[in-house]
Design a protein around this motif. Structure first.
Motif, PDB file in Angstrom:
ATOM      1  N   MET A  99       0.851  -1.176   0.000  1.00 50.73           N
ATOM      2  CA  MET A  99       0.000   0.000   0.000  1.00 50.73           C
ATOM      3  C   MET A  99       0.897   1.239   0.000  1.00 50.73           C
ATOM      4  O   MET A  99       1.893   1.307   0.688  1.00 50.73           O
ATOM      5  N   LYS A 100       0.502   2.223  -0.798  1.00 50.01           N
ATOM      6  CA  LYS A 100       1.226   3.481  -0.874  1.00 50.01           C
ATOM      7  C   LYS A 100       0.238   4.613  -0.628  1.00 50.01           C
ATOM      8  O   LYS A 100      -0.869   4.609  -1.157  1.00 50.01           O
ATOM      9  N   ILE A 101       0.639   5.611   0.173  1.00 50.34           N
ATOM     10  CA  ILE A 101      -0.198   6.774   0.444  1.00 50.34           C
ATOM     11  C   ILE A 101       0.446   7.983  -0.213  1.00 50.34           C
ATOM     12  O   ILE A 101       1.626   8.263   0.000  1.00 50.34           O
ATOM     13  N   ILE A 102      -0.338   8.709  -1.026  1.00 60.48           N
ATOM     14  CA  ILE A 102       0.160   9.871  -1.747  1.00 60.48           C
ATOM     15  C   ILE A 102      -0.574  11.104  -1.246  1.00 60.48           C
ATOM     16  O   ILE A 102      -1.795  11.194  -1.349  1.00 60.48           O
ATOM     17  N   ASP A 103       0.174  12.055  -0.706  1.00 61.31           N
ATOM     18  CA  ASP A 103      -0.401  13.320  -0.241  1.00 61.31           C
ATOM     19  C   ASP A 103      -0.624  14.202  -1.462  1.00 61.31           C
ATOM     20  O   ASP A 103       0.287  14.459  -2.235  1.00 61.31           O
ATOM     21  N   MET A 104      -1.844  14.691  -1.645  1.00 59.69           N
ATOM     22  CA  MET A 104      -2.197  15.514  -2.799  1.00 59.69           C
ATOM     23  C   MET A 104      -2.554  16.939  -2.365  1.00 59.69           C
ATOM     24  O   MET A 104      -3.234  17.661  -3.070  1.00 59.69           O
ATOM     25  N   THR A 105      -2.058  17.340  -1.195  1.00 62.76           N
ATOM     26  CA  THR A 105      -2.442  18.597  -0.566  1.00 62.76           C
ATOM     27  C   THR A 105      -1.316  19.623  -0.599  1.00 62.76           C
ATOM     28  O   THR A 105      -0.174  19.300  -0.290  1.00 62.76           O
ATOM     29  N   ARG A 106      -1.669  20.848  -0.906  1.00 63.69           N
ATOM     30  CA  ARG A 106      -0.729  21.960  -0.773  1.00 63.69           C
ATOM     31  C   ARG A 106      -0.731  22.403   0.685  1.00 63.69           C
ATOM     32  O   ARG A 106      -1.785  22.596   1.280  1.00 63.69           O
ATOM     33  N   ARG A 107       0.435  22.552   1.247  1.00 62.83           N
ATOM     34  CA  ARG A 107       0.564  22.987   2.640  1.00 62.83           C
ATOM     35  C   ARG A 107       0.188  24.462   2.742  1.00 62.83           C
ATOM     36  O   ARG A 107       0.591  25.281   1.917  1.00 62.83           O
TER      37      ARG A 107
END
Length: 190
Positions: free
Chosen positions: A1-9
């Motif tokens: 499983m891989k988690i990809i953050d798609m959020t701008r800080r």
């Protein structure tokens, strides 16, 4: 499983849509603890637009059920003809590579109306984009169509190039009675 953050800080003085309030973050230190203060418009960075954004109806962010904020995600492009089964559409335009440049908020690509109508017909829960808007610059018709049909919108995503064609997606806004909210968006892939 891989988690990809798609959020701008959310950052102090980050780029915002022309005319929107600037982002200011202030850190307060008082002895043994730190307390930060943020001042921002709710449309800064990666954010969700609820149907209340264009006065389409009274549905604010806090009224969007959690079950509508997660699901099977699928990628689309402005040239997509066939809409795959899925709950949440992600428009990958590559425009996120221009984040921080003056041109980011000019001449971006939105979703063509025909594609937006297909997404409505397929009953998607949400539409996300790696650009500043689902509309072409200066237009609001796609926003209106989606929001009037109860379909929320996420704008200013990043890392859409890292996700496969299908994935699980989570959109986590603040529990706020407002037309918009900063969100944390992440994809889970196999």
């Amino acid at each position: 499983m891989k988690i990809i953050d798609m959020t701008r800080r959310i950052e102090d003085s980050m780029p915002v849509f022309p005319g929107d309030p600037p982002v200011r973050i202030k850190t307060l230190e008082n002895g043994d603890y730190i307390n930060s203060e943020i001042e921002t418009g709710l449309h800064a960075g990666t954010h969700i637009d609820a149907p209340a954004h264009l006065n389409c109806c009274g549905e604010t962010v806090d009224r969007i059920g959690l079950e509508r904020l997660t699901g099977q995600g699928f990628l689309i492009s402005p040239k997509t003809v066939k809409i795959p089964d899925g709950d949440i559409a992600i428009l990958r335009t590559g425009w996120d590579s221009k984040w921080g440049l003056d041109e980011y908020f000019r001449d971006y690509r939105g979703i063509p109306m025909g594609l937006a109508e297909k997404l409505v017909d397929h009953g998607v829960k949400g539409v996300c984009t790696d650009g500043p808007s689902v509309d072409m610059p200066g237009e609001t018709a796609v926003h209106r169509l989606l929001l009037e049909n109860g379909i929320w919108i996420v704008e200013n995503m990043k890392n859409t190039g890292l996700v496969p064609e299908r994935f699980r997606i989570f959109v986590v806004p603040l529990n706020v009675r407002a037309e918009a909210s900063p969100v944390r968006v992440f994809a889970v892939t196999d």
